[in-house]
Design an enzyme around this catalytic site. Sequence first.
Site, PDB file in Angstrom:
ATOM      1  N   CYS A  43       0.812  -1.229   0.000  1.00  7.73           N
ATOM      2  CA  CYS A  43       0.000   0.000   0.000  1.00  7.73           C
ATOM      3  C   CYS A  43       0.839   1.269   0.000  1.00  7.73           C
ATOM      4  CB  CYS A  43      -0.911   0.015   1.219  1.00  7.73           C
ATOM      5  SG  CYS A  43       0.043   0.006   2.750  1.00  7.73           S
ATOM      6  N   ASP A  45       2.361   2.552   2.582  1.00  2.00           N
ATOM      7  CA  ASP A  45       2.364   3.218   3.877  1.00  2.00           C
ATOM      8  C   ASP A  45       3.685   3.013   4.607  1.00  2.00           C
ATOM      9  OD1 ASP A  45      -0.144   4.296   3.654  1.00  2.00           O
ATOM     10  OD2 ASP A  45      -1.130   2.521   4.442  1.00  2.00           O
ATOM     11  N   CYS A  68      -2.719   2.561   7.859  1.00  3.69           N
ATOM     12  CA  CYS A  68      -4.155   2.527   8.109  1.00  3.69           C
ATOM     13  C   CYS A  68      -4.459   2.127   9.558  1.00  3.69           C
ATOM     14  CB  CYS A  68      -4.781   1.495   7.177  1.00  3.69           C
ATOM     15  SG  CYS A  68      -4.235  -0.164   7.592  1.00  3.69           S
ATOM     16  N   CYS A 112      -0.799  -5.352   6.477  1.00  2.00           N
ATOM     17  CA  CYS A 112      -0.587  -4.188   7.345  1.00  2.00           C
ATOM     18  C   CYS A 112       0.152  -4.594   8.621  1.00  2.00           C
ATOM     19  CB  CYS A 112      -1.909  -3.560   7.736  1.00  2.00           C
ATOM     20  SG  CYS A 112      -3.007  -3.302   6.348  1.00  2.00           S
TER      21      CYS A 112
HETATM   22 FE1  FES Z   1      -1.252   0.406   4.402  1.00  2.00          FE
HETATM   23 FE2  FES Z   1      -2.706  -0.955   6.088  1.00  2.00          FE
HETATM   24  S1  FES Z   1      -3.326  -0.241   4.138  1.00  2.00           S
HETATM   25  S2  FES Z   1      -0.688  -0.283   6.335  1.00  2.00           S
END
Ligand code: FES
Length: 134
Positions: A43, A45, A68, A112
Amino acid sequence: MEIGLDMEMFQYTDKVMEHFKDPHNVGQIENPDGVGKVGNPVCGDLMEIQIRVKDDRLEDVKFRTFGCGAAVATSSMVTDMAIGKTLDEAMKITRADVADELGGLPPVKMHCSNLAADALHAAIEDYRSKKKKG
Ligand code: FES
């Protein structure tokens, strides 16, 4: 992903919601002994974990994430699990242990949970490599 929406779209356990709403050990440590930063290839992140080490034990662990809600909950849990452990014990905390401790995560959110354990291990490796250099 917008966090509120994320938490409504998936079925999370009470434990996940608890850690998401009131995460533990958020923030930074002044002059940390080790820092681990990882990006989530799925993702994009980011997660950062900082550690304070005393007598080969994790005296303090803090995290910051742009991830998230599931990433917030897993990081909160991993910091709780890691504080007080020896470095070797903390290296053995797996991604699956963290998800289990939270009562499971929706399959699409398992990626995640990787961030938290990986960042913790990276912070310990950072500490160990700095120590070697002396
Ligand atoms: Fe990126 Fe969960 S969607 S850490």
